[in-house]
Design a protein around this motif. Structure first.
Motif, short mmCIF file in Angstrom:
data_model
loop_
_atom_site.label_atom_id
_atom_site.label_comp_id
_atom_site.label_asym_id
_atom_site.label_seq_id
_atom_site.Cartn_x
_atom_site.Cartn_y
_atom_site.Cartn_z
N LEU A 1 10.98 6.15 -12.82
CA LEU A 1 11.32 7.47 -12.29
C LEU A 1 11.28 7.52 -10.78
O LEU A 1 11.70 8.52 -10.19
CB LEU A 1 10.35 8.53 -12.86
N HIS A 2 10.77 6.48 -10.14
CA HIS A 2 10.64 6.44 -8.68
C HIS A 2 11.54 5.34 -8.11
O HIS A 2 11.61 4.24 -8.67
CB HIS A 2 9.20 6.19 -8.25
N THR A 3 12.18 5.65 -6.99
CA THR A 3 12.99 4.67 -6.26
C THR A 3 12.53 4.65 -4.81
O THR A 3 12.53 5.70 -4.14
CB THR A 3 14.49 5.02 -6.32
N ALA A 4 12.12 3.49 -4.36
CA ALA A 4 11.71 3.31 -2.97
C ALA A 4 12.79 2.52 -2.25
O ALA A 4 13.13 1.40 -2.64
CB ALA A 4 10.37 2.56 -2.89
N ARG A 5 13.34 3.12 -1.21
CA ARG A 5 14.38 2.47 -0.41
C ARG A 5 13.75 2.01 0.90
O ARG A 5 13.42 2.84 1.76
CB ARG A 5 15.56 3.43 -0.17
N LYS B 1 0.83 -1.21 0.00
CA LYS B 1 0.00 0.00 0.00
C LYS B 1 0.86 1.26 0.00
O LYS B 1 0.57 2.23 -0.72
CB LYS B 1 -0.92 0.00 1.22
N GLU B 2 1.93 1.26 0.80
CA GLU B 2 2.79 2.45 0.86
C GLU B 2 3.49 2.69 -0.48
O GLU B 2 3.68 3.83 -0.89
CB GLU B 2 3.83 2.29 1.97
N LEU B 3 3.87 1.62 -1.15
CA LEU B 3 4.50 1.78 -2.46
C LEU B 3 3.52 2.33 -3.48
O LEU B 3 3.88 3.16 -4.33
CB LEU B 3 5.07 0.44 -2.93
N ARG C 1 -1.19 -8.76 -12.11
CA ARG C 1 -1.45 -7.46 -12.73
C ARG C 1 -0.22 -6.59 -12.53
O ARG C 1 0.06 -6.14 -11.43
CB ARG C 1 -2.68 -6.80 -12.08
N VAL C 2 0.53 -6.35 -13.60
CA VAL C 2 1.76 -5.58 -13.51
C VAL C 2 1.43 -4.12 -13.25
O VAL C 2 0.71 -3.50 -14.02
CB VAL C 2 2.58 -5.72 -14.81
N PHE C 3 1.97 -3.58 -12.17
CA PHE C 3 1.77 -2.16 -11.89
C PHE C 3 3.05 -1.51 -11.35
O PHE C 3 3.58 -0.57 -11.93
CB PHE C 3 0.62 -1.96 -10.89
N LEU C 4 3.58 -2.04 -10.25
CA LEU C 4 4.76 -1.44 -9.64
C LEU C 4 6.04 -1.71 -10.43
O LEU C 4 6.91 -0.85 -10.53
CB LEU C 4 4.94 -1.98 -8.21
N THR C 5 6.16 -2.91 -10.99
CA THR C 5 7.42 -3.36 -11.57
C THR C 5 7.96 -2.41 -12.64
O THR C 5 9.14 -2.04 -12.58
CB THR C 5 7.27 -4.77 -12.14
N PRO C 6 7.18 -1.98 -13.63
CA PRO C 6 7.77 -1.12 -14.67
C PRO C 6 7.94 0.33 -14.25
O PRO C 6 8.56 1.11 -14.98
CB PRO C 6 6.76 -1.23 -15.81
N TYR D 1 7.37 -9.62 0.25
CA TYR D 1 7.98 -9.56 -1.08
C TYR D 1 7.41 -10.65 -1.98
O TYR D 1 7.14 -10.41 -3.17
CB TYR D 1 9.49 -9.70 -0.95
N HIS D 2 7.21 -11.84 -1.43
CA HIS D 2 6.60 -12.92 -2.21
C HIS D 2 5.17 -12.56 -2.61
O HIS D 2 4.76 -12.78 -3.75
CB HIS D 2 6.62 -14.21 -1.38
N SER D 3 4.42 -11.97 -1.68
CA SER D 3 3.06 -11.54 -2.00
C SER D 3 3.06 -10.44 -3.06
O SER D 3 2.22 -10.44 -3.97
CB SER D 3 2.37 -11.04 -0.72
N LEU D 4 4.02 -9.53 -2.97
CA LEU D 4 4.11 -8.45 -3.96
C LEU D 4 4.41 -9.00 -5.35
O LEU D 4 3.82 -8.57 -6.35
CB LEU D 4 5.18 -7.45 -3.52
N ARG D 5 5.33 -9.96 -5.43
CA ARG D 5 5.66 -10.55 -6.73
C ARG D 5 4.46 -11.31 -7.31
O ARG D 5 4.25 -11.31 -8.53
CB ARG D 5 6.86 -11.49 -6.59
#
Length: 751
Positions: free
Chosen positions: A418-422, A292-294, A449-454, A439-443
């Motif tokens: 354009l965004h980097t989350a540390r 959610k934060e990402l 549904r690809v959203f964060l990856t690109p 991380y497994h859930s995010l992958r």
């Protein structure tokens, strides 16, 4: 000479700590690098002195083959160079030549040398580029030539850290953002760029006063002028430094609107502070909180159509319809029959407007069609996006495959990130276990549904923190659970990277002590925020990931009606005996224990790890009181993709005094293992030393390396068309197979 002698003494003390000779005062451990940079911040004119000393020490380490000095010295030098008001081209050239010589060394030296050589080449052409880019991205300043944004997310588990530690971290992160307005940061960029290019010829005091008296609109104008000038010169490798200096001097004179540079009384080089990065602190209370934060980082609530929807289960609707393709909040979507042919010439004649469009952008927005049917991305495009988000090393590029399939190379090219989350994790191995789950859930989400990856560059960092009295509710009750055993990942990273050990592992016990310190006026000074400075240094300079294998476990229960559970773990899996619940089972267990000894009968099936990498499946039956599967090796030279299994076997011994039992520890190495209770007696399973992740009434389990979800999806698609194929064919060959969790360090694994 006195200043140079003092700085040299501090640098040599730093190197002695890398050799294991810790300072006599234990409170100085982990603070030597910080105090060195703080001393230079107090007198910026000494930056060149420190850089010159560090270059000499690097060259001495190269001649003497002290390779473990090179990366710490290089990181210290680059951080000094970024913050320095002005460094001569001759000095930058020496550092650049040294970084080029590192290309002949193995990893990670050649990797870090190439990265820093690329940055230095740009810095030599356009001084101040590295500082400018860092401030623009970390503060999310609007800049068309450099549109990148970064943010540091600190996650802490409230059940693992005390309330005092959490409150102290919240206070520090909030204090770090004080007096860091966008206007102030733009003034910092202007001032630093002028000093870096003009050097002693820049009237820094007059420039700061002029900027302070300007309205914000004028500051933004001059900020854009400086950014364009620096980026144009920095991005063009063949640009001339003299032309860049002339352009900035022209902007400098126009900004001051007074006499030429150099006529005003000059006060020498002055410090331009490097603002603290944008840091947010989060108590990790929900399983999907990271995701959610990402999402909110990419699409803030102020830009989202339905702010309340993020609090719901986001799997219930199309994420891209809600977040990515939101047009405006006041428009409601209706299902209507479209009579639009899709051809521009068929558009109806435009109605005469009282105020015609004044720009091409307005005209484009008038012709923009909304609510159309979105084209579903092809499997190849989805695979390209997913592959771009995988962090495993050695993945083959997909470009040649796209060319052979007849698809244009830009059709499946991922969006620009354009965004980097540390993501900085604070805690022990238990919070890393939660990270592996998230991380497994995010992958898996990205596979559906690809959203964060690109769109997002995701980086993970880990700072070990162990409270003086850890919360016993969240710790598995092992007989020998110590603070060191709760930080096995940090111990491995410290052995692999001495600079991580010196700067980060020392915070393990320092953070709880700082949190319980009595309040003092100096404690809350923004300039002396030790924890925030160290976290910022770690996030800025640690670019080498160490990839840990995530393991999946499938758990079967003694109740046939209960569905098997699937979970993942990162550090360890432990099994223990379980007390019987019913009186009948209790009496049978007691009788069995009297005859055969404690524990339960198990059948263990595993694939033995051999040097030739050939799989050899073995079976063994034994009576055991428990098993321990550890994924983190005790030596950094060992393979990370291997489980070290310890089985406590019970052996019956018949002697003259009667029957007795002894325990023997059997050890083996494997990647896949199956454990089954032959007598259907249940046992308990604990994951990642976390009592909150305990499974009861287990009769069987299967452990194997966790597969990358995108690989599984493509493998399933391939199997539909080639049922008899057992090996990977087609796109599957070009995709990472295992799910690896990358944690950034300063050097990676130094051999």
């Amino acid at each position: 000479a006195e200043v140079e002698s003092d700085i040299l003494r501090r640098v040599r003390t730093l190197l002695r700590e890398l050799d294991g000779h810790h300072p006599s005062c234990q409170c100085d451990r982990g603070m030597l690098r910080w105090t060195l940079h703080k001393k230079i911040d107090q007198n910026p004119s000494n930056s060149s002195v420190l850089v010159r000393i560090l270059v000499k020490e690097l060259e001495r380490a190269e001649r003497g083959d002290f390779r473990h000095y090179i990366i710490p010295l290089l990181h210290t030098l680059m951080y000094t160079l970024i913050k320095a008001p002005c460094i001569s081209d001759e000095l930058c050239g020496r550092v650049y030549d040294f970084c080029k010589r590192l290309l002949t060394l193995p990893k990670p030296f050649c990797t870090i040398g190439l990265d820093y050589a690329t940055r230095l080449k740009m810095e030599r052409t356009a001084p101040g580029t590295l500082y400018q880019r860092m401030v623009i991205s970390e503060q999310s300043l609007k800049s068309d030539p450099y549109p990148y944004q970064e943010k540091i997310f600190i996650f802490a588990d409230p059940q693992l850290l005390s309330e005092a530690i959490c409150n102290a971290l919240v206070t520090d992160t909030e204090a770090a953002q004080v007096s860091q307005s966008p206007r102030a940061c733009m003034c910092y960029v202007i001032t630093h760029s002028m000093q870096a290019a003009l050097g002693e010829g820049c009237d820094t005091s007059g420039l700061k006063g002029r900027l302070q008296a300007m309205p914000t609109r004028d500051v933004e104008h001059w900020f854009r002028e400086v950014v364009v000038a620096v980026e144009c010169a920095g991005s063009t490798g063949s640009a001339d430094r003299g032309q860049h200096t002339a352009r900035l001097e022209e902007i400098y004179r126009a900004l001051l609107s007074s006499s030429p540079a150099g006529n005003a009384p000059l006060a020498g080089l002055q410090d331009t502070p490097l603002p603290n990065p944008n840091i947010s602190f989060h108590l990790w209370t929900e399983d999907d909180q990271l995701w959610k934060e990402l999402v909110l980082f990419l699409r803030p609530l102020s830009q989202s159509c339905e702010p309340d929807c993020l609090g719901q289960d986001l799997d219930n609707f199309e994420i891209q319809d809600i977040i990515s393709d939101c047009e405006c909040c006041e428009q409601t979507r209706f299902s209507v029959l479209s009579t639009d042919s899709g051809i521009e010439r068929d558009l109806p004649a435009a109605v005469e407007e009282p105020f015609p469009p004044c720009s091409a952008e307005t005209e484009q927005s008038r012709l923009h069609r909304k609510g159309g049917i979105k084209k579903k991305p092809s499997p190849l495009e989805s695979v390209a996006f997913l592959q771009a988000g995988c962090h495993s090393a050695g993945v083959k590029p997909l470009g040649k495959l796209q060319g052979r399939s007849g698809i244009p190379l830009d059709a499946a090219a991922p969006l620009q990130r354009l965004h980097t989350a540390r993501i900085v994790l604070l805690g022990d191995d238990r919070i890393l276990g939660r990270l592996a789950q998230a991380y497994h859930s995010l992958r898996k989400r990205e596979t559906r549904r690809v959203f964060l990856t690109p769109r997002l560059n995701l980086q993970f960092y880990y700072i070990p923190v162990v409270a003086e009295q850890p919360n016993t509710l969240a710790v598995v009750d092992h007989s020998a659970t110590s603070q060191e055993e709760l930080c096995e990942v940090a111990g491995y990273l410290g052995r692999a990277d001495p600079w991580y050990e010196s700067n980060i592992n020392t915070l393990c016990h320092m953070i709880p002590k700082l949190a319980t310190m009595p309040s003092s006026p100096s404690k809350h000074l923004v300039t002396d925020l030790f924890l925030t400075d160290v976290i910022a240094y770690y996030a800025r300079m640690a670019i080498q990931p160490v990839c840990f294998q995530v393991y999946s476990v499938k758990i079967f229960f003694n109740d046939p009606a209960q569905e098997p559970a699937e979970d993942v773990f990162l550090t360890e899996l432990c099994t223990q005996g379980q007390d019987s619940t019913s009186p009948r089972e209790f009496s049978m267990t007691k009788k069995k224990t009297t005859l055969d000894g404690p524990g339960i009968d198990l059948t263990v099936t595993y694939r033995k790890v051999v040097v030739s990498e050939r799989e050899k499946e073995l079976n063994m039956s034994l009576r055991s009181t428990g098993l321990l599967l550890k994924a983190i090796p005790a030596d950094e030279a060992e393979d990370l993709v291997c489980l070290n299994v310890t089985i406590t076997e019970i052996i019956r011994v018949n002697n003259l005094s009667g029957r007795s039992f002894s325990s023997v520890a059997n050890r083996l190495k494997t990647r896949n293992i199956k454990i089954r209770s032959t007598e259907q007696r249940p046992f308990m399973v604990h994951l990642d030393v976390d009592s909150r992740r305990t499974y009861r009434n287990v009769i069987s389990l299967e452990v194997s390396p966790c597969l990358e979800p995108s690989y599984c999806l493509q493998k399933t698609r391939t199997m539909k068309f080639s049922l008899h194929e057992t090996e990977d064919v087609g796109l599957v060959k070009y995709m990472p197979k295992s799910l690896l969790l990358p944690i950034n360090t300063f050097a990676g694994v130094m051999q």
